[in-house]
Design an enzyme around this catalytic site. Structure first.
Site, PDB file in Angstrom:
ATOM      1  N   CYS A 162     -19.222  -4.701  22.099  1.00 55.41           N
ATOM      2  CA  CYS A 162     -20.141  -5.457  22.966  1.00 55.41           C
ATOM      3  C   CYS A 162     -19.483  -6.637  23.682  1.00 55.41           C
ATOM      4  CB  CYS A 162     -21.309  -5.973  22.136  1.00 55.41           C
ATOM      5  SG  CYS A 162     -22.331  -4.639  21.505  1.00 55.41           S
TER       6      CYS A 162
HETATM    7  N1  LIG Z   1     -22.968  -1.242  17.869  1.00 55.16           N
HETATM    8  C1  LIG Z   1     -23.503  -2.420  18.146  1.00 55.16           C
HETATM    9  O1  LIG Z   1     -23.396  -3.359  17.389  1.00 55.16           O
HETATM   10  C2  LIG Z   1     -24.302  -2.621  19.413  1.00 55.16           C
HETATM   11  C3  LIG Z   1     -25.064  -3.786  19.541  1.00 55.16           C
HETATM   12  C4  LIG Z   1     -25.805  -3.977  20.690  1.00 55.16           C
HETATM   13  C5  LIG Z   1     -25.748  -3.036  21.710  1.00 55.16           C
HETATM   14  N2  LIG Z   1     -24.987  -1.915  21.574  1.00 55.16           N
HETATM   15  C6  LIG Z   1     -24.989  -0.940  22.660  1.00 55.16           C
HETATM   16  O2  LIG Z   1     -25.729   0.191  22.243  1.00 55.16           O
HETATM   17  C7  LIG Z   1     -25.174   1.384  22.809  1.00 55.16           C
HETATM   18  C8  LIG Z   1     -24.828   2.371  21.712  1.00 55.16           C
HETATM   19  O3  LIG Z   1     -23.837   1.794  20.895  1.00 55.16           O
HETATM   20  P1  LIG Z   1     -23.462   2.361  19.455  1.00 55.16           P
HETATM   21  O4  LIG Z   1     -22.659   1.314  18.800  1.00 55.16           O
HETATM   22  O5  LIG Z   1     -24.677   2.897  18.770  1.00 55.16           O
HETATM   23  O6  LIG Z   1     -22.520   3.595  19.861  1.00 55.16           O
HETATM   24  P2  LIG Z   1     -22.015   4.753  18.890  1.00 55.16           P
HETATM   25  O7  LIG Z   1     -20.776   5.288  19.495  1.00 55.16           O
HETATM   26  O8  LIG Z   1     -22.023   4.295  17.475  1.00 55.16           O
HETATM   27  O9  LIG Z   1     -23.160   5.864  19.008  1.00 55.16           O
HETATM   28  C9  LIG Z   1     -23.482   6.514  20.181  1.00 55.16           C
HETATM   29  C10 LIG Z   1     -23.866   7.942  19.860  1.00 55.16           C
HETATM   30  O10 LIG Z   1     -24.247   8.583  21.087  1.00 55.16           O
HETATM   31  C11 LIG Z   1     -23.826   9.921  21.005  1.00 55.16           C
HETATM   32  N3  LIG Z   1     -23.810  10.511  22.336  1.00 55.16           N
HETATM   33  C12 LIG Z   1     -22.805  10.569  23.249  1.00 55.16           C
HETATM   34  N4  LIG Z   1     -23.217  11.226  24.358  1.00 55.16           N
HETATM   35  C13 LIG Z   1     -24.511  11.583  24.136  1.00 55.16           C
HETATM   36  C14 LIG Z   1     -25.484  12.287  24.889  1.00 55.16           C
HETATM   37  N5  LIG Z   1     -25.218  12.725  26.124  1.00 55.16           N
HETATM   38  N6  LIG Z   1     -26.699  12.489  24.359  1.00 55.16           N
HETATM   39  C15 LIG Z   1     -26.995  12.053  23.117  1.00 55.16           C
HETATM   40  N7  LIG Z   1     -26.113  11.365  22.351  1.00 55.16           N
HETATM   41  C16 LIG Z   1     -24.897  11.140  22.859  1.00 55.16           C
HETATM   42  C17 LIG Z   1     -22.465   9.838  20.342  1.00 55.16           C
HETATM   43  O11 LIG Z   1     -22.094  11.089  19.795  1.00 55.16           O
HETATM   44  C18 LIG Z   1     -22.720   8.774  19.292  1.00 55.16           C
HETATM   45  O12 LIG Z   1     -23.147   9.338  18.062  1.00 55.16           O
HETATM   46  C19 LIG Z   1     -23.984   0.923  23.649  1.00 55.16           C
HETATM   47  O13 LIG Z   1     -24.401   0.725  24.965  1.00 55.16           O
HETATM   48  C20 LIG Z   1     -23.628  -0.399  23.024  1.00 55.16           C
HETATM   49  O14 LIG Z   1     -22.970  -1.257  23.938  1.00 55.16           O
HETATM   50  C21 LIG Z   1     -24.278  -1.684  20.436  1.00 55.16           C
END
Ligand SMILES: NC(=O)c1ccc[n+]([C@@H]2O[C@H](COP(=O)([O-])OP(=O)(O)OC[C@H]3O[C@@H](n4cnc5c(N)ncnc54)[C@H](O)[C@@H]3O)[C@@H](O)[C@H]2O)c1
Length: 440
Positions: free
Chosen positions: A275
């Site tokens: 992030c």
């Molecule tokens: N991890 C954090 O702490 C956090 C905090 C705030 C915001 N975010 C935001 O949230 C979002 C997700 O982050 P995350 O950490 O959960 O990512 P992550 O990589 O842990 O999980 C994302 C998931 O999406 C799946 N994916 C990819 N393409 C896809 C599709 N077309 N359809 C369905 N699923 C699909 C992936 O296989 C993966 O399992 C990002 O934009 C991130 O910036 C994350």
């Protein structure tokens, strides 16, 4: 009843079928919160390992208990699949897919695009869609709205509903979780905001509504830009204090004794995670299309990006003071995760510190209880965490504390080490005046 009223009724009565696209650090905890509230939730992810794990009732996210997954899988409130066609039966869809950067530093929108294209195949009247992935302001309206609504002849705010709600989860944190962290919600229209809030209010303690999807997108970028800039400020303060011969940690503690008007940030080896290093660059990228240079972001990014290089130069100087060259020295990196007590190495400054030390000819090893292997695909190196950490501490010319995991015994580490470079002030209580320790 109008489509909106029917959908709100379904959501309030928990009869709406919920889908979560993307079952990672954000999507899985969210799925659990909705399941706990009584919704029937289907998680959809192309990663079959995650889906298989959930089918076996096993959590792969440290903040989600396997017992909870088991409970909701058993009760039928949580299902997982790689098959997007289930979307045809869903009433409420939340998109939680990754938004990384490309090698060029530009936003990588490919995951949002692919998730939207999959959803577009099954879009129908009477559905509410909420985008949760962090992204540049305008994404929901410019990218999702045409693909999901306009191109299908569906009128947003009447036939279907679209909103943005930023994710704020802080992995590893127990006091504020997905459920009790207020959720900002901004709809494409007033009706969209109303429907999306009705959905989330059924599961999350506080929903803070704003007037548009853009305001919600921008709120997230303000939060993370605020952190990034303040970290950049204290990182520069650390560099200035070192030149002045002043202890930056003491200065920050002193300033933090002011009960108002100051918020404590601490320096470190650079930014990490999915992030803080990335999100502000989504904003500066978008602003370029308005011929506007986001100067604060660029300056803080430059300072933060240079921190691993600064750490390596300080380690080199400290070794020099001990009549040692960095080249050929054995260096042990303690902690590779981007922050303490998590298993996430994405964008971790440890990767840059290790890479730079290797470039300078040091023999580098690392230890991290949460990260057994590192594969740096871009730079083409792989490493395994050392098995015997204390032996590696003894054998190293320098131990560099990059991530201050709670479970490390810092006193034992300082006692056993020849020299420690501490980028996190982790040794402050156990080795305040030790000449074995140099702090950032
Ligand atoms: N991890 C954090 O702490 C956090 C905090 C705030 C915001 N975010 C935001 O949230 C979002 C997700 O982050 P995350 O950490 O959960 O990512 P992550 O990589 O842990 O999980 C994302 C998931 O999406 C799946 N994916 C990819 N393409 C896809 C599709 N077309 N359809 C369905 N699923 C699909 C992936 O296989 C993966 O399992 C990002 O934009 C991130 O910036 C994350």
């Amino acid at each position: 009843m109008s489509t909106k009223e029917t959908l709100i009724k379904k959501l309030k009565e928990k009869e709406a079928r919920v889908a979560i696209l993307g079952l990672g650090y954000v999507g899985l905890p969210l799925a659990i919160v909705f399941a706990e509230a009584g919704f029937h939730v289907t998680g959809i992810d192309p990663d079959s390992r995650k889906v298989d794990s959930l089918k076996k009732s096993i959590s792969y996210i440290p903040d989600v208990k396997t017992a909870d997954v088991e409970k909701f899988v058993k009760s039928g409130h949580l299902m997982a699949t790689t098959d997007f066609s289930v979307l045809k039966d869903m009433d409420a869809v939340s998109i939680c897919v990754p938004t990384p950067l490309r090698q060029t530093g530009d936003p990588d929108m490919s995951f949002i695009i692919s998730a939207t294209e999959e959803l577009a195949k099954y879009i129908h009247k009477g559905v509410v869609v909420v985008l949760q992935s962090t992204t540049y302001p305008g994404t929901t309206r410019e990218l999702l709205l045409p693909k999901l609504g306009t191109e299908h002849g569906l009128t947003v705010g009447e036939d279907w509903f679209l909103a943005f709600s930023p994710e704020r989860v802080d992995p590893g944190r127990t006091d504020f979780t997905t459920k009790n962290t207020p959720k900002v919600m901004g709809g494409i229209t007033e009706a969209c905001g109303e429907v999306a809030a009705a959905w989330y209010e059924g599961a999350i303690d506080i929903v803070h509504r704003v007037s548009s999807a853009e305001a919600a997108e921008m709120a997230k970028l303000l939060e993370n830009t605020f952190r990034m800039i303040n970290i950049g400020l204290v990182n520069e303060l650390a560099i200035m204090c070192e030149r002045l011969g002043v202890d930056v940690w003491e200065v920050i503690d002193a300033a933090a004794s002011k009960p108002f008007g100051f918020m404590k940030f601490t320096p470190g080896p650079g930014l990490g995670g999915h992030c803080i290093p990335i999100d502000p660059l989504y904003l500066s990228w978008k602003m370029k299309s308005f011929n506007y240079n986001a100067r604060f972001i660029e300056l803080a990014s430059e300072i933060n990006t240079n921190m691993p290089r600064y750490v390596v130069s300080r380690v080199m100087e400290a070794l020099n003071d001990r009549s040692k060259a960095l080249k050929g020295s054995k260096i042990l990196i303690l902690g590779a995760a981007y922050k303490p007590d998590v298993d996430d190495v994405r964008e971790s400054p440890a990767l840059d510190v290790i890479g730079l030390l290797r470039q300078k000819g040091a023999a580098v090893e690392y230890h991290d209880p949460y990260i057994p292997h590192i594969h740096h695909e871009h730079d083409g190196w792989k490493m395994d965490s050392v098995n015997d950490m204390m032996q590696a501490v003894k054998d190293s010319d320098a131990v560099v504390i990059v991530t201050n995991h709670k479970e490390y015994d810092y006193k034992a580490i300082v006692d056993a080490a020849k020299f420690v470079f501490d980028t996190r002030n982790a040794t402050r209580k156990v080795a305040k005046d030790s000449d074995k320790v140099v702090r950032l």
